[in-house]
Design an enzyme around this catalytic site. Structure first.
Site, PDB file in Angstrom:
ATOM      1  N   GLU A 256     -15.970  -4.003 -18.448  1.00 48.01           N
ATOM      2  CA  GLU A 256     -15.968  -3.260 -17.195  1.00 48.01           C
ATOM      3  C   GLU A 256     -15.005  -3.868 -16.180  1.00 48.01           C
ATOM      4  O   GLU A 256     -14.246  -3.156 -15.514  1.00 48.01           O
ATOM      5  CB  GLU A 256     -17.380  -3.209 -16.629  1.00 48.01           C
ATOM      6  N   ARG A 282       8.618  12.293   7.125  1.00 49.51           N
ATOM      7  CA  ARG A 282       8.106  12.251   8.489  1.00 49.51           C
ATOM      8  C   ARG A 282       9.150  11.639   9.443  1.00 49.51           C
ATOM      9  O   ARG A 282       9.620  10.516   9.220  1.00 49.51           O
ATOM     10  CB  ARG A 282       6.827  11.428   8.523  1.00 49.51           C
ATOM     11  N   GLN A 293      11.754  -0.813   9.894  1.00 46.81           N
ATOM     12  CA  GLN A 293      11.423  -1.989   9.092  1.00 46.81           C
ATOM     13  C   GLN A 293       9.917  -2.206   8.980  1.00 46.81           C
ATOM     14  O   GLN A 293       9.412  -2.581   7.911  1.00 46.81           O
ATOM     15  CB  GLN A 293      12.084  -3.230   9.690  1.00 46.81           C
TER      16      GLN A 293
END
Length: 413
Positions: A256, A282, A293
């Site tokens: 798991e 955007r 940056q």
């Protein structure tokens, strides 16, 4: 079928084996299946819809991928299974459903594969692999979460059967499960050898399942409490042997903590790609925000977190495929993937601004689904304890200051 990396020194080397090509084709098929059949998150948990999806996942080979072919599975090794689950997480936004598939497979089915008798395997595995039946693993209790040896659920032997009494909490797949792997104390206070694992059919008298939880994340994964009141289970349903429950649990956790978390790798990769596309489109102050940056560096940090986690997970998967008993690699992989998932979710929300906090977006969904990953399969704090102990840092000696005081007692009058 194996998925072999180039060298131990370069685990990210290009893979050119026939087996790897087959795995890559299988992953592409899983991605297409996930987008087509699991391309949305149901607004509420619907049992019929969950069953429909589960049967389709069974036909795709997902719910029995690591089970030997002789019992109806695909016979994949740990690395190939991780790659397939990563593809599932990438192709579908319903991370909860993918989580349920992985929990069924690694926490409940693999214990039958690795500890079951031949009769047990042939009785339960084919239907669990085909998608006809769903499995759940009951170990967590209200008073025993991280302390798995403190279970209050009891199993008392009476002739050719055991009587189980107790309660389990936060049981993944419980509302839809047909079969439960249940851990109970057969020798209370017996430590590692005091627990025993049982396979319990869901229709066994005395077993009841509570209502599904309403969770902050992994909403596509049904989870509930389970009660056992005078539940009579044949002795032939014991996995391994009486007292082997802790070993059964430890084996399932290795699977798991490695392969299940590959689902998050896929989800992170999907959200990272959509984030890169968003910051390229955007615009603010007349330019795409990806040119700033502060934004571009955040995306680089997201990429670094994902790729670092991915390497650790596949290193652990490769060890598991080779039969390694190392417990550190799965713990490191679990830590790295879960922390990366939360971080990438937070960053993806931040970069989207107000859009990031609207429900229904892939960024906020990743963040919600990632939060539980630091808790299940052993909390991240427990993983750090396990790793520290493996490094020889888990001693119980008194602190140095107290030792010095004992060696140099203060003067007395």
């Amino acid at each position: 079928m194996t998925f072999t990396f180039g060298t131990d020194d370069d685990p990210a080397a290009d893979i050119k084996t026939t087996e790897a090509t087959e795995t890559a084709e299988m992953c592409r098929a899983v991605e297409r299946f996930a987008r087509r059949e699991l391309g949305f998150v149901p607004p509420s948990l619907d049992r019929d819809e969950f069953r429909r999806r589960w049967l389709l996942a069974g036909r795709q080979g997902l719910v029995g991928s690591v089970v030997p072919e002789a019992y109806g599975g695909s016979g994949l090794d740990a690395v190939s299974a991780a790659a397939v689950l990563e593809a599932l997480g990438y192709g579908s936004p319903d991370t909860g459903f993918a989580f349920s598939v992985a929990a069924h497979l690694f926490a409940a089915v693999m214990p039958v594969v690795e500890f079951g008798t031949e009769e047990q395997k042939r009785r339960w595995l084919p239907a669990l692999c085909s998608g006809e039946r769903i499995a759940a693993h009951g170990i967590t209790e209200p008073e025993a979460g991280s302390d798995t040896l403190a279970l209050r659920t009891r199993a008392v032997r009476e002739g050719d059967h055991y009587v189980l009494d107790g309660a389990k909490a936060f049981t993944t797949n419980a509302p839809v499960a047909d079969v439960f792997v249940v851990q109970a104390a057969t020798a209370p206070g017996g430590g590692y050898f005091g627990l025993t694992a049982f396979v319990v059919e869901a229709d066994t008298p005395g077993l009841t399942v509570g209502p599904p939880y309403d969770k902050v994340g992994l909403r596509g994964s049904p989870t509930a409490d389970v009660r056992l009141d005078g539940c009579v289970v044949p002795a032939s349903h014991v996995l391994g042997a009486e007292g082997a429950g802790a070993a059964v649990f430890a084996g399932s956790m290795k699977w798991e903590r490695t392969c299940l978390f590959a689902v998050y790798l896929g989800a992170m990769r999907r959200v990272l790609e959509s984030t890169v596309a968003y910051v390229k489109e955007r615009e603010q102050f007349g330019v795409p925000i990806g040119g700033f940056q502060a934004v571009s560096h955040r995306v680089v940090d997201m990429t670094l977190a994902l790729e670092s986690a991915r390497l650790l997970l596949y290193k652990a998967a490769r060890g598991l495929a080779r039969g390694s008993e190392d417990e550190v690699a799965p713990a490191l992989a679990k830590l790295a993937v879960s922390e990366a998932a939360v971080r990438i979710g937070l960053d993806a929300v931040q970069l989207r601004g107000a859009l990031g906090v609207l429900t229904g977006g892939d960024a906020e969904a990743l963040l919600r689904d990632a939060l539980p990953s630091r808790i299940f399969s052993g909390t991240n704090e427990i993983q750090k304890n396990n790793i520290a102990r493996a490094l020889g840092l888990g001693g119980t000696r008194r602190p140095a200051r107290r030792r010095r005081r004992a060696q140099n007692p203060p003067p007395t009058s």
